[in-house]
Design an enzyme around this catalytic site. Structure first.
Site, PDB file in Angstrom:
ATOM      1  CG  LEU A  44      -1.944  -1.128   1.289  1.00  0.00           C
ATOM      2  CD1 LEU A  44      -2.735  -0.977   2.724  1.00  0.00           C
ATOM      3  CD2 LEU A  44      -2.804  -1.093   0.212  1.00  0.00           C
ATOM      4  N   GLY A  46       1.621   3.197  -2.869  1.00  0.00           N
ATOM      5  CA  GLY A  46       1.740   3.645  -4.298  1.00  0.00           C
ATOM      6  C   GLY A  46       2.980   4.455  -4.528  1.00  0.00           C
ATOM      7  CB  CYS A  48       1.663   9.185  -2.932  1.00  0.00           C
ATOM      8  SG  CYS A  48       1.785  10.353  -1.650  1.00  0.00           S
ATOM      9  CE  LYS A  57       7.153  17.043  -1.446  1.00  0.00           C
ATOM     10  NZ  LYS A  57       6.644  16.648  -2.823  1.00  0.00           N
ATOM     11  N   GLY A 184      12.906  19.604 -17.369  1.00  0.00           N
ATOM     12  CA  GLY A 184      11.619  19.771 -17.132  1.00  0.00           C
ATOM     13  C   GLY A 184      11.667  20.891 -15.795  1.00  0.00           C
ATOM     14  N   GLY A 186       8.983  21.743 -14.055  1.00  0.00           N
ATOM     15  CA  GLY A 186       7.492  21.560 -13.159  1.00  0.00           C
ATOM     16  C   GLY A 186       7.969  21.248 -11.895  1.00  0.00           C
ATOM     17  CB  VAL A 241      16.547  17.758 -23.210  1.00  0.00           C
ATOM     18  CG1 VAL A 241      17.352  16.638 -23.308  1.00  0.00           C
ATOM     19  CG2 VAL A 241      17.071  18.812 -22.219  1.00  0.00           C
ATOM     20  N   GLY A 271       6.561  15.126 -17.195  1.00  0.00           N
ATOM     21  CA  GLY A 271       5.214  14.805 -16.886  1.00  0.00           C
ATOM     22  C   GLY A 271       4.851  13.364 -16.898  1.00  0.00           C
ATOM     23  CG  HIS A 444       1.347  40.139  15.800  1.00  0.00           C
ATOM     24  ND1 HIS A 444       1.421  40.402  14.654  1.00  0.00           N
ATOM     25  CD2 HIS A 444       2.091  40.496  16.698  1.00  0.00           C
ATOM     26  CE1 HIS A 444       2.767  41.361  14.722  1.00  0.00           C
ATOM     27  NE2 HIS A 444       3.076  41.402  15.815  1.00  0.00           N
TER      28      HIS A 444
END
Ligand code: FAD
Ligand code: NAD
Length: 459
Positions: A44, A46, A48, A57, A184, A186, A241, A271, A444
């Site tokens: 489980l 995938g 990600c 990250k 790329g 992106g 490229v 992509g 603040h």
């Protein structure tokens, strides 16, 4: 199928165990449906968890620590140059971060009674699939949810492999190349380009359009573009490229109209395309559009009443949180609940330094659609919190409906933008007025005050 093969009968068979698939499966189980997940990688999480959001990250956090330590010189604190233990870094990412979360997901699945079947699923009509792999079997279902995700693409003439890496290969950190070509500009090119630059690579980034993050509002991209100019060896826009050839020790690249250039490695991030090939969808009533996306309605149902689809395989935006929401929608719709994917604000976050985040209607989109909007901006130069962080390079923008002041969208660039956008997404989703944000007391000094201040300029 051969004699003796296992045949299972379930309410719901989920194909793919990524964020879309596991969210769907968990929700189905919660709603009392007998559910299995078939995953080709027998896990489980995938793309990600294993080769996307989470490891990238974790590495960006490391890059951030290095950058902060360098910046500390400004306020009189000096650290020595960082030394890198690559094995320890890999272990931290793979075991302490990814491995721990993977174990957590497996435990949740066990707790909810969701079985994960290892193997590649191929649909055989609207009520059955076969699982190819070490333990071939057939699964008969009342409903199938296709959640097979997406795969990396490459420009024509470029073959991925070896020194020519896709994101998954780059995240495995085979080495820190002295010269890295990133193809790329992106999400992936910028996030992983910054990781490798922080860890010591000379990064050359090549983007075929005239700016980084095409389609994103330019005022939000500008601070990130300036940062990339500082930290990358080169940023080459309007450049394609067209060829990459890996040798044993280097990569020869054809960049723009110039002659071949030599790099130690290349990362191709141009992509992703939906993973809809070879799934047997043609044996069902589901339709695939010319881009390979499985077509769905707002309840995530395909053209076949027994086949549903969620996540990257259904097209843009290819983001984990969208896949998760779709997964829950499909599960609830199957269980007979009145669910629909009707979110107006799907937040997007590029986790670079500075982070870029937006949700709802963007100015670029409004312009494209000829829609009149009012945009208000607050530069972080006046933010007390930004000053305490030594980071005045941020911007907060609200996009509102003229006349009513209804919040339609927001964009933020700066450290922490990815967290800050949550407030804006809630406000847009709840159809709040800018005045509601202006009248909400924000603590603040916080960066979130910039949302309130932007809203106040409209009063
Ligand atoms: P996936 O996560 O791709 O999962 C699909 C699963 O299906 C896989 O486990 C695969 O093995 C399995 N599968 C495929 N075909 C079959 C078959 N025939 N039979 C059985 N199983 C099959 N998104 C964000 O929101 N935030 C981020 O920070 C972010 N960072 C990213 C960084 C990188 C480097 C990459 C590559 C992507 C990132 N994304 C991020 C995008 C995110 O990973 C995807 O949007 C998300 O994983 C999509 O989920 P999914 O469930 O549709 O598919
Ligand atoms: P992308 O669509 O974000 O960017 C691809 C870039 O490559 C574009 O700017 C495009 O103009 C450029 N390009 C295309 N062909 C080129 C060529 N031949 N030469 C030079 N430039 C070229 O795609 P990606 O970075 O591969 O990421 C794929 C998807 O994964 C994203 O769209 C996003 O949905 C998801 N993702 C999300 C996150 C996040 O949420 N933080 C992070 C990583 C990936």
């Amino acid at each position: 199928m051969v004699m003796g093969d296992l045949v299972r009968e379930v309410d719901v068979a989920v194909i793919g165990g990524g964020p879309g698939g596991y969210s769907a499966a968990f929700r189905c189980a919660e709603l009392g449906l007998e559910t299995v997940v078939v995953d080709a990688e027998a896990r489980l999480g995938g793309a990600c968890l294993h080769e996307g959001c989470i490891p990238s990250k974790a590495l960006l956090h490391v890059a951030g620590v290095i950058a902060e330590a360098r910046r500390a010189r400004e306020f009189g604190v000096e650290f020595g140059p960082p030394t890198l233990a690559l094995d320890a870094l890999r272990t931290w990412v793979q075991e302490r971060v990814v491995g721990k979360l993977a174990k957590g997901l497996a435990a949740v699945a066990r707790g909810k009674g969701v079985e994960v079947i290892a193997g590649r699923a191929v649909l055989e009509g609207s009520r059955s699939l076969r699982v190819e792999g070490d333990e071939p079997q057939q699964v008969r279902f009342r409903h199938a949810i296709v959640a097979t995700g997406s795969v990396a693409t490459a420009p024509p003439g470029v073959t991925l492999g070896g020194r020519v890496m896709d994101a998954a290969a780059a995240l495995a950190m085979p080495e820190i190349p002295a010269r890295l070509l990133v193809v790329g500009g992106g999400y992936i090119g910028l996030e992983l380009g910054q990781v490798y630059a922080a860890l010591g690579s000379q990064v050359t980034l090549v983007e075929m359009t005239d700016g980084l993050l095409p389609g994103v509002d330019r005022d939000l991209v500008q601070p990130l573009a300036r940062q990339c100019q500082r930290t990358f060896a080169a940023v080459r826009l309007d450049t394609r490229v067209t060829g990459l050839t890996a040798t044993a020790a280097s990569v020869e690249a054809v960049v723009g109209s110039g002659g071949p250039e030599t790099f130690d490695r290349a990362l191709v991030a141009v992509g992703r395309r939906p993973a809809s090939d070879g799934l047997g969808l043609d044996t069902t009533g589901a339709r695939i559009d010319p881009h390979g996306h499985v077509e769905i309605d707002e309840r995530c149902r395909t053209g076949d009443p027994h086949v549903w689809a969620v996540g990257d395989v259904t097209g843009e935006p290819m983001l984990a949180h969208r896949a998760m929401r779709q997964g829950r929608v499909a599960a609830e719709a199957i269980a007979g609940r009145p669910a629909a994917f009707d979110s107006v604000a799907v937040p997007a976050v590029v986790f670079t330094d500075p982070e870029v985040a937006w949700c709802g209607l963007t100015e670029t989109q409004a312009q494209r659609e000829g829609r009149a909007v009012k945009a208000v901006r607050v530069a972080w130069g006046a933010s007390g919190r930004a000053a305490t962080l030594g980071r005045a390079d941020g911007l907060t923008k609200l996009v509102v409906e003229p006349g009513t002041g209804r919040l339609l969208g927001a964009g933020i660039v700066g450290p922490g933008a990815g967290e800050l956008i949550a407030e804006a997404a809630l406000a847009v989703e709840a159809a709040l007025l800018a005045e509601d944000v202006a009248l909400t007391i924000h603590a603040h000094p916080t960066l979130a005050e910039t949302l309130m201040e932007a809203a106040e300029t409209l009063r």
